[in-house]
Scaffold this motif. Structure first.
Motif, short mmCIF file in Angstrom:
data_model
loop_
_atom_site.label_atom_id
_atom_site.label_comp_id
_atom_site.label_asym_id
_atom_site.label_seq_id
_atom_site.Cartn_x
_atom_site.Cartn_y
_atom_site.Cartn_z
N SER A 40 8.26 15.02 2.76
CA SER A 40 6.98 15.65 2.44
C SER A 40 6.75 15.70 0.93
CB SER A 40 6.92 17.06 3.02
OG SER A 40 7.79 17.93 2.33
N LEU A 41 7.76 15.35 0.16
CA LEU A 41 7.64 15.33 -1.30
C LEU A 41 7.23 13.94 -1.77
CD1 LEU A 41 10.84 17.34 -2.25
CD2 LEU A 41 8.47 18.17 -2.19
N PRO A 42 6.58 13.86 -2.93
CA PRO A 42 6.27 12.54 -3.49
C PRO A 42 7.55 11.79 -3.83
CG PRO A 42 5.01 14.27 -4.58
CD PRO A 42 6.02 14.95 -3.72
N GLY A 43 7.44 10.48 -3.87
CA GLY A 43 8.58 9.64 -4.21
C GLY A 43 8.87 8.68 -3.09
N GLY A 44 9.64 7.68 -3.40
CA GLY A 44 10.02 6.73 -2.36
C GLY A 44 10.53 5.42 -2.93
N TYR A 45 10.71 4.51 -2.05
CA TYR A 45 11.28 3.19 -2.30
C TYR A 45 10.15 2.22 -2.60
CZ TYR A 45 14.23 -0.87 -1.15
OH TYR A 45 14.94 -2.03 -1.18
N THR A 46 10.07 1.75 -3.83
CA THR A 46 8.92 0.95 -4.24
C THR A 46 9.21 -0.54 -4.40
OG1 THR A 46 9.37 1.40 -6.56
CG2 THR A 46 7.87 2.92 -5.43
N LYS A 47 10.38 -0.99 -4.05
CA LYS A 47 10.73 -2.39 -4.22
C LYS A 47 9.79 -3.34 -3.48
CE LYS A 47 14.39 -5.71 -3.31
NZ LYS A 47 15.68 -5.95 -2.70
N ASP A 48 9.20 -2.88 -2.39
CA ASP A 48 8.39 -3.78 -1.56
C ASP A 48 7.19 -4.38 -2.29
OD1 ASP A 48 9.94 -3.76 0.73
OD2 ASP A 48 8.95 -2.00 1.55
N VAL A 103 0.85 -1.20 0.00
CA VAL A 103 0.00 0.00 0.00
C VAL A 103 0.88 1.24 0.00
CG1 VAL A 103 -1.65 1.35 1.37
CG2 VAL A 103 -1.99 -1.11 1.07
N ALA A 104 1.88 1.26 0.86
CA ALA A 104 2.77 2.42 0.94
C ALA A 104 3.52 2.63 -0.37
CB ALA A 104 3.76 2.24 2.10
N ALA A 105 4.02 1.55 -0.96
CA ALA A 105 4.76 1.67 -2.23
C ALA A 105 3.85 2.14 -3.36
CB ALA A 105 5.40 0.32 -2.59
N ALA A 106 2.60 1.71 -3.32
CA ALA A 106 1.67 2.07 -4.40
C ALA A 106 1.34 3.55 -4.41
CB ALA A 106 0.38 1.25 -4.26
N VAL A 117 9.10 3.26 3.21
CA VAL A 117 8.94 3.66 1.82
C VAL A 117 9.58 5.02 1.53
CG1 VAL A 117 6.70 4.82 1.97
CG2 VAL A 117 7.28 3.53 -0.08
N LYS A 118 9.81 5.82 2.56
CA LYS A 118 10.40 7.15 2.37
C LYS A 118 11.88 7.20 2.75
CE LYS A 118 6.92 9.61 0.85
NZ LYS A 118 6.99 10.36 -0.40
N ARG A 119 12.45 6.06 3.11
CA ARG A 119 13.85 6.07 3.55
C ARG A 119 14.76 6.55 2.43
NH1 ARG A 119 12.87 0.30 3.27
NH2 ARG A 119 14.15 -0.66 1.67
#
Length: 137
Positions: free
Chosen positions: A72-80, A31-34, A64-66
Motif C-alpha cells: 500500500s506504500l509507494p515504491g516498487g520494481y521499475t526494471k520493466d 505503465v505500472a513501473a512508471a 511491480v510491487k514484488r
C-alpha cells in the motif's frame, strides 16, 4: 541493463516471437513501473484496469510491487521500463550500422550502447575478443 533487456526483446522480434500480445504485456509493465514510485498497489491495479480486463490487470500489478512488505506504500520494481525503451534503442542503433559484423560488437559482453565505440576500439587493438557464440541472424 537497458541494452541487455533491449537485446532480449530485439531477439524475440528477430525470431518472430514478439507478438502483439507480448508487446501489450510489456506496455502494461511500463505503465505500472512508471506510477509505482507514487502509487500503492490499488492505484496501479486501477490504472491497469483502464486498459485490461480486471483479471489481466491483476496479473500485472503484483509484478511491480514484488518484494515489498507493504504494497500500500509507494515504491516498487521499475526494471520493466527497460525492456521496450532498450528495444527501441537497440533497433535504432542496429538500423544505423553499416554491416552485420559491426552489430556483433554489442554482443561482446555486458556493455551498454554508450560503450560501443570503446568496444570497437578494444576489439581492433586485440584487447577484447569477438564473442564465441553468436545468434543466427
Amino acid at each position: 541493463m537497458e541494452t541487455e533487456e533491449g537485446l532480449a526483446v530485439y531477439n524475440e522480434a528477430r525470431n518472430g516471437v514478439l507478438v502483439p500480445e507480448n508487446l501489450k504485456k510489456y506496455s502494461a509493465r511500463i505503465v505500472a513501473a512508471a506510477i509505482c514510485s507514487e502509487a500503492p498497489f490499488s492505484e496501479i491495479l486501477e490504472e491497469l484496469a483502464g486498459y485490461f480486463p480486471p483479471e489481466e490487470a491483476f496479473n500485472f500489478a503484483p509484478r511491480v510491487k514484488r518484494g515489498l512488505n507493504d504494497t500500500s506504500l509507494p515504491g516498487g520494481y521499475t526494471k520493466d521500463h527497460a525492456y521496450l525503451s532498450g528495444f527501441r534503442k537497440i533497433s535504432d542503433f542496429l538500423q544505423k550500422q553499416p554491416s552485420e559484423l559491426e552489430t556483433l560488437k554489442i554482443l561482446c559482453g555486458k556493455i551498454g550502447l554508450q560503450n560501443f565505440e570503446l568496444v570497437r576500439d578494444l576489439l581492433a587493438a586485440g584487447t577484447l575478443k569477438q564473442p564465441r557464440y553468436l545468434p543466427e541472424f
